[in-house]
Design a protein around this motif. Structure first.
Motif, PDB file in Angstrom:
ATOM      1  N   GLY A   1       0.511 -18.265 -11.345  1.00 49.70           N
ATOM      2  CA  GLY A   1       1.106 -19.573 -11.551  1.00 49.70           C
ATOM      3  C   GLY A   1       0.291 -20.628 -10.834  1.00 49.70           C
ATOM      4  O   GLY A   1      -0.767 -20.329 -10.261  1.00 49.70           O
ATOM      5  N   PRO A   2       0.767 -21.860 -10.811  1.00 50.75           N
ATOM      6  CA  PRO A   2      -0.020 -22.947 -10.222  1.00 50.75           C
ATOM      7  C   PRO A   2      -0.182 -22.859  -8.714  1.00 50.75           C
ATOM      8  O   PRO A   2      -1.089 -23.476  -8.167  1.00 50.75           O
ATOM      9  CB  PRO A   2       0.763 -24.199 -10.618  1.00 50.75           C
ATOM     10  CG  PRO A   2       2.150 -23.720 -10.854  1.00 50.75           C
ATOM     11  CD  PRO A   2       2.007 -22.354 -11.426  1.00 50.75           C
ATOM     12  N   THR A   3       0.677 -22.088  -8.023  1.00 49.71           N
ATOM     13  CA  THR A   3       0.566 -22.008  -6.570  1.00 49.71           C
ATOM     14  C   THR A   3       0.061 -20.663  -6.082  1.00 49.71           C
ATOM     15  O   THR A   3       0.081 -20.405  -4.878  1.00 49.71           O
ATOM     16  CB  THR A   3       1.927 -22.287  -5.904  1.00 49.71           C
ATOM     17  OG1 THR A   3       2.880 -21.314  -6.349  1.00 49.71           O
ATOM     18  CG2 THR A   3       2.420 -23.682  -6.246  1.00 49.71           C
ATOM     19  N   GLY A   4      -0.394 -19.798  -6.998  1.00 42.54           N
ATOM     20  CA  GLY A   4      -0.975 -18.557  -6.521  1.00 42.54           C
ATOM     21  C   GLY A   4      -0.775 -17.370  -7.432  1.00 42.54           C
ATOM     22  O   GLY A   4      -0.137 -17.468  -8.486  1.00 42.54           O
ATOM     23  N   SER A   5      -1.351 -16.238  -7.001  1.00 37.98           N
ATOM     24  CA  SER A   5      -1.256 -14.974  -7.727  1.00 37.98           C
ATOM     25  C   SER A   5      -0.628 -13.926  -6.819  1.00 37.98           C
ATOM     26  O   SER A   5      -0.880 -13.892  -5.614  1.00 37.98           O
ATOM     27  CB  SER A   5      -2.644 -14.497  -8.162  1.00 37.98           C
ATOM     28  OG  SER A   5      -3.278 -15.442  -8.990  1.00 37.98           O
ATOM     29  N   ASP A   6       0.191 -13.053  -7.432  1.00 41.14           N
ATOM     30  CA  ASP A   6       0.910 -12.040  -6.674  1.00 41.14           C
ATOM     31  C   ASP A   6       0.728 -10.681  -7.336  1.00 41.14           C
ATOM     32  O   ASP A   6       0.510 -10.591  -8.547  1.00 41.14           O
ATOM     33  CB  ASP A   6       2.400 -12.366  -6.614  1.00 41.14           C
ATOM     34  CG  ASP A   6       2.667 -13.773  -6.143  1.00 41.14           C
ATOM     35  OD1 ASP A   6       2.899 -13.958  -4.938  1.00 41.14           O
ATOM     36  OD2 ASP A   6       2.632 -14.700  -6.984  1.00 41.14           O
ATOM     37  N   ALA A   7       0.854  -9.629  -6.538  1.00 34.51           N
ATOM     38  CA  ALA A   7       0.755  -8.269  -7.042  1.00 34.51           C
ATOM     39  C   ALA A   7       1.942  -7.453  -6.578  1.00 34.51           C
ATOM     40  O   ALA A   7       2.479  -7.667  -5.487  1.00 34.51           O
ATOM     41  CB  ALA A   7      -0.542  -7.619  -6.565  1.00 34.51           C
ATOM     42  N   SER A   8       2.354  -6.520  -7.432  1.00 32.04           N
ATOM     43  CA  SER A   8       3.365  -5.531  -7.081  1.00 32.04           C
ATOM     44  C   SER A   8       2.822  -4.161  -7.441  1.00 32.04           C
ATOM     45  O   SER A   8       2.213  -3.990  -8.500  1.00 32.04           O
ATOM     46  CB  SER A   8       4.664  -5.786  -7.846  1.00 32.04           C
ATOM     47  OG  SER A   8       5.566  -4.695  -7.692  1.00 32.04           O
ATOM     48  N   PHE A   9       3.052  -3.190  -6.570  1.00 31.59           N
ATOM     49  CA  PHE A   9       2.572  -1.835  -6.817  1.00 31.59           C
ATOM     50  C   PHE A   9       3.710  -0.833  -6.976  1.00 31.59           C
ATOM     51  O   PHE A   9       3.481   0.371  -6.968  1.00 31.59           O
ATOM     52  CB  PHE A   9       1.631  -1.402  -5.682  1.00 31.59           C
ATOM     53  CG  PHE A   9       0.353  -2.191  -5.660  1.00 31.59           C
ATOM     54  CD1 PHE A   9      -0.720  -1.833  -6.462  1.00 31.59           C
ATOM     55  CD2 PHE A   9       0.228  -3.307  -4.852  1.00 31.59           C
ATOM     56  CE1 PHE A   9      -1.896  -2.569  -6.452  1.00 31.59           C
ATOM     57  CE2 PHE A   9      -0.944  -4.050  -4.842  1.00 31.59           C
ATOM     58  CZ  PHE A   9      -2.005  -3.681  -5.645  1.00 31.59           C
ATOM     59  N   ASP A  10       4.935  -1.353  -7.121  1.00 36.66           N
ATOM     60  CA  ASP A  10       6.084  -0.462  -7.280  1.00 36.66           C
ATOM     61  C   ASP A  10       6.976  -0.911  -8.438  1.00 36.66           C
ATOM     62  O   ASP A  10       8.202  -0.889  -8.342  1.00 36.66           O
ATOM     63  CB  ASP A  10       6.886  -0.370  -5.986  1.00 36.66           C
ATOM     64  CG  ASP A  10       7.428  -1.725  -5.513  1.00 36.66           C
ATOM     65  OD1 ASP A  10       7.219  -2.731  -6.234  1.00 36.66           O
ATOM     66  OD2 ASP A  10       8.072  -1.768  -4.454  1.00 36.66           O
ATOM     67  N   GLY A  11       6.337  -1.319  -9.537  1.00 39.62           N
ATOM     68  CA  GLY A  11       7.093  -1.685 -10.719  1.00 39.62           C
ATOM     69  C   GLY A  11       7.809  -3.011 -10.637  1.00 39.62           C
ATOM     70  O   GLY A  11       8.739  -3.259 -11.412  1.00 39.62           O
ATOM     71  N   GLY A  12       7.409  -3.868  -9.709  1.00 35.09           N
ATOM     72  CA  GLY A  12       7.990  -5.200  -9.613  1.00 35.09           C
ATOM     73  C   GLY A  12       9.064  -5.374  -8.568  1.00 35.09           C
ATOM     74  O   GLY A  12       9.641  -6.461  -8.449  1.00 35.09           O
ATOM     75  N   HIS A  13       9.341  -4.350  -7.766  1.00 30.50           N
ATOM     76  CA  HIS A  13      10.412  -4.447  -6.768  1.00 30.50           C
ATOM     77  C   HIS A  13       9.981  -5.202  -5.516  1.00 30.50           C
ATOM     78  O   HIS A  13      10.808  -5.855  -4.871  1.00 30.50           O
ATOM     79  CB  HIS A  13      10.907  -3.051  -6.394  1.00 30.50           C
ATOM     80  CG  HIS A  13      11.571  -2.337  -7.527  1.00 30.50           C
ATOM     81  ND1 HIS A  13      12.841  -2.637  -7.961  1.00 30.50           N
ATOM     82  CD2 HIS A  13      11.113  -1.347  -8.350  1.00 30.50           C
ATOM     83  CE1 HIS A  13      13.158  -1.863  -8.979  1.00 30.50           C
ATOM     84  NE2 HIS A  13      12.129  -1.077  -9.246  1.00 30.50           N
ATOM     85  N   HIS A  14       8.710  -5.122  -5.170  1.00 33.53           N
ATOM     86  CA  HIS A  14       8.181  -5.849  -4.019  1.00 33.53           C
ATOM     87  C   HIS A  14       6.868  -6.528  -4.429  1.00 33.53           C
ATOM     88  O   HIS A  14       6.058  -5.934  -5.144  1.00 33.53           O
ATOM     89  CB  HIS A  14       7.934  -4.915  -2.829  1.00 33.53           C
ATOM     90  CG  HIS A  14       9.182  -4.257  -2.321  1.00 33.53           C
ATOM     91  ND1 HIS A  14       9.686  -3.103  -2.884  1.00 33.53           N
ATOM     92  CD2 HIS A  14      10.028  -4.598  -1.314  1.00 33.53           C
ATOM     93  CE1 HIS A  14      10.790  -2.748  -2.240  1.00 33.53           C
ATOM     94  NE2 HIS A  14      11.020  -3.635  -1.286  1.00 33.53           N
TER      95      HIS A  14
END
Length: 348
Positions: free
Chosen positions: A302-315
């Motif tokens: 998104g406009p304020t950054g990128s995120d990753a999850s390695f447990d199917g989206g829970h964290h």
């Protein structure tokens, strides 16, 4: 007209106020975007990653670019005489074949197709209904695909193709549930329409009293609607969905006018979108694009950054502070992101 101003004017204005530089990944995370200079300043909301070497992007000013060397160089393959169009979505099948969708009311909503790497384009659909506004396109395979319009006469409108985008037909609206007052889809990342398997499709919505996801099991002929935990308003809702298979999916969004607020901006499903739950942690702001990477890994941008999850989206954990609109990963594990000011990047 208010609908057109919401997506075509307010979103770019909001994004223009945000930082353009990418940041390094937090220590120990191991993820980082590597920018790939494109030489243009168009905003690329349309992105289709084919492989580690081949990717296409589309966006403002009628711009379409293609790389065949992993982003080392980009070729401008834009159709002629389309500088006023906004190509908000693109679907590429290989280095030669791609379909692009332009958004807007009336005849601004169009579909073009190329089979020679963008050397020549054929217009295969032009909207003639002043009440329709097409937002995004998705393909089940090389032949079968759908394109989505905002509600017309109280229901979302869906186009269908069975010849790779060479021709399109409006599907009957009898199988589509009524739209909520003010409900529409966001043309922010080319991901307001997603597919999985050979027949399942999902539509992401906002703008109404509830942020919903519509699901079809028969390639767009009949649909059911479910309510998500995401917030909804004229600038908020579900902006994108991604499904690993016909059952397991994620919905991202938020409020693009409050891009640092990530409250009620992500939902998870394991029953094809029938029910949605909120994760233990979520991205720190509004996110317009999401994709599955590896089996349980997800990326959201998104406009304020990128995120990753390695447990199917829970964290989730943020690994980049730069602005991107869309993200896409290939079966061989290559991930690409695109956004404002000609920004395109690959995941390192």
């Amino acid at each position: 007209m208010k609908r057109a101003l919401t997506t075509a004017v307010l979103v770019p204005l909001a994004l223009a106020l945000l930082p353009a530089a990418a940041s390094a990944a937090p220590e120990g995370h191991g993820l980082a975007w590597t920018l790939s200079p494109t030489g243009v300043t168009a905003q690329f909301r349309g992105l289709s990653a084919v492989s580690r070497r081949v990717a296409w992007v589309s966006g403002s000013q009628g711009t379409v670019l293609r790389t065949t060397d992993g982003g080392k160089s980009w070729r401008n393959v834009s159709p002629p005489d389309v500088a006023t169009l906004q190509f908000r979505d693109i679907q590429a099948f290989d280095a030669s074949t791609a379909v692009i969708l332009s958004i807007g009311t009336g005849e601004d909503s169009r579909v073009y197709r190329t089979t020679d790497g963008g050397a020549h384009w054929t217009e295969t659909f032009r909207n003639t209904d002043p009440n329709a506004f097409y937002d995004c396109v998705a393909f089940f395979d090389r032949r079968h695909g759908l394109a989505l319009s905002d509600p017309v006469d109280g229901k979302f409108r869906v186009l269908s193709t069975s010849d790779g985008g060479a021709s399109w037909n409006v599907l009957p609206s009898t199988g589509m549930p009524p739209a909520l007052d003010g409900e529409f889809a966001f043309a922010a990342s080319g991901q307001c329409l997603s597919v999985a398997g050979g027949r399942d499709a999902w539509v992401a919505t906002g703008g109404g009293a509830q942020a919903r996801v519509l699901h079809s099991r028969d390639r767009g002929r009949t649909w059911t609607a479910s309510v998500t935990p995401l917030a909804s308003s004229g600038s908020a809702g579900v902006f994108a969905t991604a499904f690993r298979d016909p059952h397991t999916g994620v919905a991202v969004g938020g409020d693009f006018l409050n891009p640092t607020n990530g409250v009620d901006a992500l939902g998870l499903t394991r029953d094809a979108g029938r029910t949605w739950t909120e994760p233990a942690t979520a991205p720190a702001g509004y996110r317009s694009g999401v994709t599955w990477w590896k089996h349980d890994a997800l990326l959201a941008v998104g406009p304020t950054g990128s995120d990753a999850s390695f447990d199917g989206g829970h964290h989730w954990r943020q690994f980049d502070a730069g602005t991107f609109d869309s993200v896409d990963c290939t079966p061989d594990g290559a991930c690409w992101a695109s956004g404002a000011q000609g920004r395109v990047a690959t995941l390192g």
